[in-house]
Design a protein around this motif. Structure first.
Motif, mmCIF file in Angstrom:
data_model
loop_
_atom_site.group_PDB
_atom_site.id
_atom_site.type_symbol
_atom_site.label_atom_id
_atom_site.label_comp_id
_atom_site.label_asym_id
_atom_site.label_seq_id
_atom_site.Cartn_x
_atom_site.Cartn_y
_atom_site.Cartn_z
ATOM 1 N N ILE A 60 1.427 5.039 0.787
ATOM 2 C CA ILE A 60 0.631 5.910 1.626
ATOM 3 C C ILE A 60 0.946 7.297 1.033
ATOM 4 O O ILE A 60 2.243 7.745 0.902
ATOM 5 N N LYS A 61 -0.096 8.110 0.572
ATOM 6 C CA LYS A 61 -0.109 9.405 0.089
ATOM 7 C C LYS A 61 -0.068 10.184 1.456
ATOM 8 O O LYS A 61 -1.204 10.121 2.177
ATOM 9 N N GLN A 62 0.695 11.378 1.385
ATOM 10 C CA GLN A 62 0.537 12.242 2.460
ATOM 11 C C GLN A 62 -0.413 13.517 2.059
ATOM 12 O O GLN A 62 0.167 14.056 1.046
ATOM 13 N N THR A 63 -1.702 13.826 2.324
ATOM 14 C CA THR A 63 -2.297 14.971 2.166
ATOM 15 C C THR A 63 -1.639 16.094 2.954
ATOM 16 O O THR A 63 -0.691 16.055 3.779
ATOM 17 N N THR A 106 -7.194 16.627 15.661
ATOM 18 C CA THR A 106 -6.657 15.322 16.045
ATOM 19 C C THR A 106 -6.053 15.360 17.430
ATOM 20 O O THR A 106 -6.313 14.907 18.362
ATOM 21 N N MET A 142 0.968 -1.287 0.097
ATOM 22 C CA MET A 142 0.178 0.066 0.077
ATOM 23 C C MET A 142 0.846 1.273 -0.044
ATOM 24 O O MET A 142 1.886 1.220 0.821
ATOM 25 N N MET A 164 -7.542 20.145 10.721
ATOM 26 C CA MET A 164 -7.491 18.516 10.911
ATOM 27 C C MET A 164 -6.691 18.239 11.830
ATOM 28 O O MET A 164 -6.934 17.547 12.822
ATOM 29 N N ASN A 165 -5.555 18.883 11.809
ATOM 30 C CA ASN A 165 -4.294 18.545 12.757
ATOM 31 C C ASN A 165 -4.737 18.906 14.174
ATOM 32 O O ASN A 165 -4.621 18.070 15.096
ATOM 33 N N HIS A 189 2.542 23.424 12.559
ATOM 34 C CA HIS A 189 3.371 23.413 13.936
ATOM 35 C C HIS A 189 2.689 23.622 15.354
ATOM 36 O O HIS A 189 2.995 23.313 16.138
ATOM 37 N N PHE A 198 5.762 14.958 17.910
ATOM 38 C CA PHE A 198 4.800 16.113 17.389
ATOM 39 C C PHE A 198 5.834 16.765 16.250
ATOM 40 O O PHE A 198 5.270 17.368 15.247
ATOM 41 N N LYS A 199 6.746 17.575 16.908
ATOM 42 C CA LYS A 199 7.650 18.454 16.028
ATOM 43 C C LYS A 199 8.324 17.760 14.848
ATOM 44 O O LYS A 199 8.531 18.415 13.927
ATOM 45 N N SER A 200 8.612 16.369 15.044
ATOM 46 C CA SER A 200 9.225 15.393 14.072
ATOM 47 C C SER A 200 8.291 15.397 12.961
ATOM 48 O O SER A 200 8.760 14.795 11.889
ATOM 49 N N LEU A 201 6.952 15.626 12.937
ATOM 50 C CA LEU A 201 5.902 15.215 11.950
ATOM 51 C C LEU A 201 5.762 16.390 11.000
ATOM 52 O O LEU A 201 5.847 17.354 11.334
ATOM 53 N N PRO A 202 5.493 16.091 9.829
ATOM 54 C CA PRO A 202 5.109 16.997 8.889
ATOM 55 C C PRO A 202 3.927 17.622 9.013
ATOM 56 O O PRO A 202 3.049 17.336 8.139
ATOM 57 N N MET A 203 3.495 18.079 10.238
ATOM 58 C CA MET A 203 2.295 18.678 10.418
ATOM 59 C C MET A 203 2.197 20.254 10.758
ATOM 60 O O MET A 203 3.299 20.668 10.966
#
Ligand SMILES: Nc1ncnc2c1ncn2[C@@H]1O[C@H](COP(=O)(O)OP(=O)(O)OP(=O)(O)O)[C@@H](O)[C@H]1O
Ligand SMILES: [Mg+2]
Lengths: 312, 258
Positions: free
Chosen positions: B3-6, B16, B1, B12-13, B104, B97-102
């Motif tokens: 995985i595409k990252q929106t 969550t 599979m 949304m973040n 900030h 959290f900080k290391s995620l591409p979300m």
């Protein structure tokens, strides 16, 4: 920018006030390799890793991840890797499933994708049975596994693991090694830090030894071990009158031997097959052995060896 | 599979992250205990102990202390945000959290949104306790909703201040003890429990300058007149001002927390 490199670290330095935690470190990590950062407590492993993973700003120097500069294109860089920190970075108060769901969603998966991935990872990491327990009831090993599972949600091509086995019992440690090997087989590039020589030896294709923030040596485990003092055989005889005779036998097989006291002989020991020969010869001469041990080189030996000023 | 990252989506973040904080509370309901026990305890203690002395009776005292304790509880709930953020930062989860591409700001924003639930519960508890003790405001129910929302908004605005403090402070214990003192000073050196004119002169000056006094006055006026007064507008503007100043500061401190 070189396409063969997963990570490029150039002249990386971090100063905390007066303290230089990482001192002008440079290395490149190839795609698909397991790269070990080996060093004792306080060597600067975590600090280096944190700079590589955008968590900490470097005082000077650069890091690129698949060509993306972590300082200038941090979001692009972040999308490329998974990170398992030294200290559990999962939520204690909620369950394993909830942790995976939340981090999946934060990674941009849709609800359905997140659900599917969560089940996959719970199964893969044998956490399905404890999926709905809160993490505070987890054992250290389960926590570590969940932590790793969370880093793998997006199947990153590059995975950073900070001391993945510190504090685990030997069995859990071996399981973790298995898991890491599986990731390697799937083609991931892995950067791991460790304090243990055997772990680096076991897993890494190349090892960078760091101490006091400085890169001391970089190379394959084999090339590093050449630099390290060998194992030593220590043998004591029951009767001190026979010690010279015993020393001669050991010397024949191991090329050199030294007497360290009335009954004990110490010799460099690099071929385990020699042990049987030595013991058989001792038996033939009716020399009885009161104590026998093989001392493996320790991490201390590595550092002593690598950091000692060369005399010739 | 595959995985595409929106693309990282702030709303949304944040949703969550708010969900995460609510889950934490569901697993540990005692996180709500402070905002439930405190207003009940203070309302009963103050109402029955000092009601007679200060206002000549519990019933006569309630219009004074219901808004007072409501705002005191908001303050205390807001201090919780700071301690929670400090705890999170120390736990290593924030590193993840900080290391995620979300987005900030999402962990912070999520925390502060989830905290509005605490504020809501605190508000309902305060007003209900007042009602059970005999508090019957003359205005229509819609004005009760208005003051509840105003109180929650002010509490939420103040939680940004404590969040900033949580980010800058050294430890969660320090956040808790200093927040506690700040909360005590602000709520007691105001018109929350007593008429200010009974205070010594220098304390009157302090109490009149205390922003909490303004908030409580605004709420009492709305409850007395059944109308939106200019004081309440000033207070609302003040609340917005706090968010405008402290939200960016907090986000900045959050991003520079290394
Ligand atoms: N935030 C900080 N402020 C000041 N000094 C720090 C900070 N973080 C790390 N250091 C110092 O930098 C040095 C390197 O620390 P680091 O955590 O990178 O070591 P490490 O190799 O990961 O050690 P360990 O095996 O104990 O995890 C240490 O001397 C530490 O005290
Ligand atoms: Mg470390």
């Amino acid at each position: 920018m070189n396409q063969d490199y997963a990570v490029q670290v150039t002249h990386l330095t971090k100063k905390f006030k007066d303290k230089v935690a990482v001192d002008d470190v440079s290395f490149n990590i190839y795609r698909g390799e397991v790269f070990g950062l080996l060093g004792p407590n306080g060597a600067g492993k975590t600090t280096t890793l944190r700079m590589m993973t955008t968590l900490l700003k470097a005082t000077s120097g650069h890091v690129t991840i698949f060509g993306h500069d972590v300082a200038k294109e941090s979001s692009a860089a972040r999308a490329m890797f998974g990170l398992t920190g030294q200290y559990a970075s999962v939520d204690e108060d909620i369950s394993a499933r909830e942790n995976l769901m939340i981090f999946s969603r934060l990674n941009g998966l849709s609800r359905a994708e997140a659900k599917q991935r969560t089940t996959e990872l719970l199964t893969e990491f044998s956490l399905l049975e404890s999926a709905d327990k809160t993490i505070s009831d987890f054992s250290g090993g389960m926590r570590r596994r969940l932590d790793l599972a969370v880093s793998l949600i997006t199947r990153p091509a590059l995975i950073f693991l900070d001391e993945p086995t510190t504090g685990l019992d030997p069995r859990t440690r071996t399981q973790m090694w298995e898991t890491i090997r599986k990731l390697v087989a799937e083609g991931s590039t892995i950067v791991l830090t460790t304090q243990y020589l055997d772990e680096a030896d076991e897993l890494a294709d190349r090892i960078a030894v760091i101490d006091h923030g400085k890169l001391v040596k970089i190379g394959t485990p084999a090339s590093l071990k050449e630099q390290v003092s060998q194992s030593k055989l220590s043998l004591s005889v029951a009767d001190s009158n026979q010690v010279t005779e015993a020393k001669d036998i050991v010397t024949t097989h191991l090329k050199s031997a030294t007497l360290i006291d009335q009954t004990t002989i110490l010799a460099p020991f690099d071929d385990s097959n020699r042990l049987t020969d030595i013991l058989m010869d001792l038996r033939a001469k009716q020399i009885s052995v009161s104590h026998l041990s093989v001392q493996e080189p320790t991490l201390d030996d590595v550092f002593l060896n690598l950091t000692a000023p060369t005399h010739n | 599979m595959e995985i595409k990252q929106t693309r990282s989506n702030l709303i949304m973040n944040t949703a969550t992250m708010a969900y995460r904080n609510l889950l934490k509370t569901v697993h540990n309901p005692d996180r709500f205990m402070d905002v439930i026990i405190q207003p009940v305890m203070f309302m009963m203690l103050f109402g029955y102990l000092f009601g007679g002395a200060i206002a000549g009776g519990v019933k006569a005292y309630l219009p004074t202390i219901v808004p007072g304790i409501l705002i005191q509880t908001m303050l205390s709930a807001a201090t919780g945000s700071g301690a929670q953020i400090r705890e999170d930062l120390d736990s290593g989860v924030f590193d993840r959290f900080k290391s995620l591409p979300m987005a900030h700001i999402a962990p912070l924003a999520g925390q502060l949104f989830a905290d509005s639930l605490r504020l809501l519960i605190a508000t309902i508890t305060s007003l209900t306790t007042g009602y059970l003790m005999g508090w019957r405001p003359d205005v229509g129910f819609q004005w009760i909703i208005v003051i509840a929302l105003l109180a929650i908004f002010m509490g939420w605005a103040i939680s940004w201040v404590f969040a900033l403090f949580g980010l800058l402070a050294k430890s969660a214990t320090m956040v808790q003890s200093i927040s506690m003192m700040g909360m005590m000073m602000l709520s007691f050196l105001s018109n929350a429990f007593i008429p200010i004119h009974t205070l010594p002169k220098f304390m009157q000056v302090l109490a009149n300058l205390n922003p909490i006094t303004f908030v409580i006055t605004a709420i009492r006026q709305i409850l007395a007149n059944g109308a939106w007064t200019s004081e309440s507008l000033i207070v609302l503007a003040f609340g917005i001002g706090i968010v405008v100043v402290f939200a960016p500061l907090t986000v900045w401190a959050y991003n520079h927390n290394n």
